[in-house]
Design an enzyme around this catalytic site. Structure first.
Site, mmCIF file in Angstrom:
data_model
loop_
_atom_site.group_PDB
_atom_site.id
_atom_site.type_symbol
_atom_site.label_atom_id
_atom_site.label_comp_id
_atom_site.label_asym_id
_atom_site.label_seq_id
_atom_site.Cartn_x
_atom_site.Cartn_y
_atom_site.Cartn_z
ATOM 1 N N GLU A 1 43.946 33.299 28.683
ATOM 2 C CA GLU A 1 44.038 32.300 29.993
ATOM 3 C C GLU A 1 42.405 31.835 30.435
ATOM 4 O OE1 GLU A 1 45.478 35.396 29.346
ATOM 5 O OE2 GLU A 1 47.173 35.219 30.369
ATOM 6 N N HIS B 1 51.868 42.932 37.946
ATOM 7 C CA HIS B 1 52.688 41.794 38.079
ATOM 8 C C HIS B 1 53.267 41.112 39.298
ATOM 9 C CE1 HIS B 1 53.096 41.556 33.799
ATOM 10 N NE2 HIS B 1 54.472 41.452 33.750
#
Lengths: 325, 330
Positions: B64, B133
């Protein structure tokens, strides 16, 4: 092969960087500005040798120690000094200071002091070139300190995976701020970190401008033919403190490097070495090079005067440039 | 707006924005983990790879930080990238390129350089996915100068704000919510923009102003329509853009109602709802008839167990309770 005028340009650019850095010491000590300045003294051959292999269209991303990269890529001297003095005429209009130099008009995309922070930006410069197929090469300068940051490894992997035209130019000056490299990693050789990614990599004497140039030239050519990326480790040494002339912070001397080590490296000074080479091989005579030195001294003197006499930004413009309008 | 309106799902509205911008502008490209996989990005990247090829639709390794940095770097040299984080929790790895670099870049360069990048984070609330999440992290970005932040709550806005984000010359954080992906409404077929920095008045009403962010704007509007039956008339403002915040639209409504509830998909402390409340108090104090109240997530990580999730996510009943407090405040 390099012509005499190419060799003269290499010499000029190195002398310019060396003299600029040394002329900053007095205004730093006189507190004409407080902006942290990371002098490039001792590493001149790396910036000059690498940038000599590039065109104006190619991209360079740089670090906190960015003066050399900016000037070697063709950035304007007066605008750089004005920036360090915090003036509106600065290359970043007094908003960035020494650590944030910009000259997009000559492909110097920017510098930033977050260690390894510009490596992924350079990856993006190269990715843009690969999408546009524009034949540009991107060089990403970083120090041995950046080798401890994870984003370098992510970037190496992606650059290799996509065969991006990017040169990872690591200037190993053996110190990560104050900490010697032997206390940061088990090997002083950085270049091997690129091997497991399948990236061509080499170790070069970063104080020999011709070796630097030849290695960069080969890497640039490979990148232009779609055979990038490339990693080059340049062994070098900074002759000044991590920040400022000698790391004197509030009266405390914080540069812990052994005096003998500094003295040994001073004999390897890249500018003096190259000057001796040019004279010994009868490429230029001593007086010709001394004349160049004097010209450059004059140019730098004028640039300081320009920077000092330029106005500061106005307070009412504080929030200007937060966004591009 | 158009005779070519047809019902379109929220996720397909994003997809249509991407398709149209990529067709018009070769500098636009999509990069991020999972752009080839509906499991990651739903329908939002449908057909893009077939249409524009893997040079401009780039599925990436799990990196990322570098991938976001690459998008930022490409924007610096003139591209208009969209970098997607299919779960915005993973975006935390990319704080350096987003905050240190992209957000500061224009300022640090004195306007000599800019970063036209869209950083797209998807919120995946619920589904027993627990704390890593499910996070809505817009509040963290809202603190940072130099970023624009949009959070569309409707398919129409999802399309128009994506087009506007791509066209903007600054870094735009685009945050959407999986809970909205199947919402449908009329969306024009042609490309259009929703101006960044403009809120939408979803419903007029004189009793109380409800200011909603993202999914909470959606939920609030459903509730406000129901409350008409109870003779409670709510004005509903969908913020749409967190930064720059459309304070004029908010103030106009607050001056009429004097009572305000702010509903956010983020947490309570140091959050966007608190910030909106402060702006209202500073500017509309003499119009207020009750304290500005917040409906947010509690200061607690997202749980997994479905029972705990029911306690965690605010419902229409929770909002209704607070509306009643505000209306009856003396």
């Amino acid at each position: 092969m390099l012509s005499n005028s190419d060799l003269q340009k290499l010499y000029r650019d190195m002398v310019k960087i060396k003299f600029v850095e040394e002329t900053l010491i007095k205004p730093i000590n006189d507190k004409l500005f407080k902006c942290p300045v990371h002098l490039y003294s001792g590493q001149e051959a790396v910036a000059v040798g690498v940038c000599a292999a590039l065109t104006t269209n190619d991209y360079v991303f740089s670090t906190h120690r960015s003066h050399g990269h900016y000037l070697a890529k063709g950035g304007d001297l007066k605008a750089m000094l004005a920036e360090i003095y915090g003036k509106e005429a600065g290359c970043s209009r007094g908003r960035g200071g020494s650590m944030h130099l910009y000259a997009p008009e000559v492909g110097f995309c920017g510098s930033a002091p977050i260690v390894a922070g510009t490596i992924s930006l350079a990856l993006g410069g190269a990715l843009a070139s690969s999408i546009r197929n524009d034949n540009r090469v991107t060089v990403c300068f970083f120090g041995d300190g950046a080798v401890g940051e994870g984003v370098l490894y992510e970037s190496l992997n992606f650059a290799a995976l996509k065969k991006l035209p990017v040169i990872f130019a690591c200037e190993n000056n053996l110190y990560s701020t104050h900490l010697p490299i032997r206390e940061c990693r088990i090997s002083e050789d950085v270049y091997r970190i690129a091997e497991p990614f399948g990236i061509r990599t080499s170790k070069i004497d970063g104080n020999d401008v011709l070796s630097v140039y030849i290695s960069a030239q080969k890497a640039v050519e490979a990148c232009r033919y779609g055979d990038g990326p490339e990693f080059i480790e340049f062994k070098t040494y900074r002759m000044r403190g991590h920040v400022g002339p000698d790391d004197n912070i509030q009266g405390t001397h914080t540069d812990i490097r052994p005096r003998s080590e500094v003295e040994n490296w001073s004999r390897e000074d890249p500018v003096s070495k190259f000057k001796r080479y040019l004279i010994k091989n009868s490429i230029f005579q001593t007086f010709e090079l001394n004349e160049i030195d004097a010209e450059i001294e004059q140019e730098i003197h004028e640039a300081h005067t320009y920077a000092q006499n330029n106005p500061f930004p106005t307070k009412s413009d504080l929030k200007k440039y937060v966004f591009k309008q | 707006m158009s005779s070519n309106n047809r019902k379109l799902q929220y996720s397909l509205a994003i997809n249509e924005a991407l398709k149209q911008k990529m067709a018009l502008d070769e500098s636009v490209f999509l990069i991020g983990q999972g752009v080839k996989s509906p499991w990651y990005v739903g329908n939002t990247a449908k057909d893009l790879l077939e249409l524009y090829g893997n040079a401009r639709v780039i599925d990436t390794p799990v990196s990322e930080n570098a991938m976001t940095g690459a998008a930022v770097g490409a924007a610096i040299v003139g591209m208009r990238p969209i970098v997607v984080h299919p779960r915005m929790d993973f975006m935390l790895y990319a704080f350096d390129p987003i905050i240190n670099q992209a957000a500061n870049w224009s300022y640090m360069s004195g306007g000599k350089s800019n970063v036209p990048v869209v950083i797209w984070g998807i919120v995946n609330r619920g589904g027993e996915q627990a704390a890593q999440h499910s996070q809505a992290l817009h509040g963290l970005f809202n603190h940072i100068p130099g970023l624009k932040i949009v959070m569309p709550a409707t398919p129409y806005d999802a399309k128009g704000l994506m087009v506007a984000a791509i066209e903007d010359d600054n870094p735009v954080i685009y945050i959407d919510d999986r809970w909205l992906y199947e919402v449908e409404e009329d969306v024009p077929e042609e490309s259009f923009t929703i101006p960044i920095g403009k809120a939408a008045v979803r419903k007029l009403g004189n009793d109380v102003t409800i200011i909603g962010i993202s999914y909470m704007a959606h939920l609030t509007l459903l509730l406000a329509n129901e409350l008409e039956n109870d003779n409670i008339h709510c004005a509903v403002i969908d913020v749409r853009t967190l930064k720059p915040l459309d304070i004029e639209t908010i103030f106009e409504s607050v001056k009429k109602t004097g009572r305000v509830v702010v509903t956010d998909v983020g947490w309570l402390t140091g959050g966007v709802a608190g910030d909106i409340s402060a702006v209202i108090t500073e500017n509309c104090f003499k119009y207020l008839k009750a304290p500005v109240m917040r409906v947010t997530l509690p200061d607690c990580p997202a749980p997994s167990s479905g029972v705990l999730e029911e306690a965690y996510y605010p419902t229409k009943d929770d909002i209704k309770r607070v509306i009643n407090q505000v209306i009856h405040y003396k």
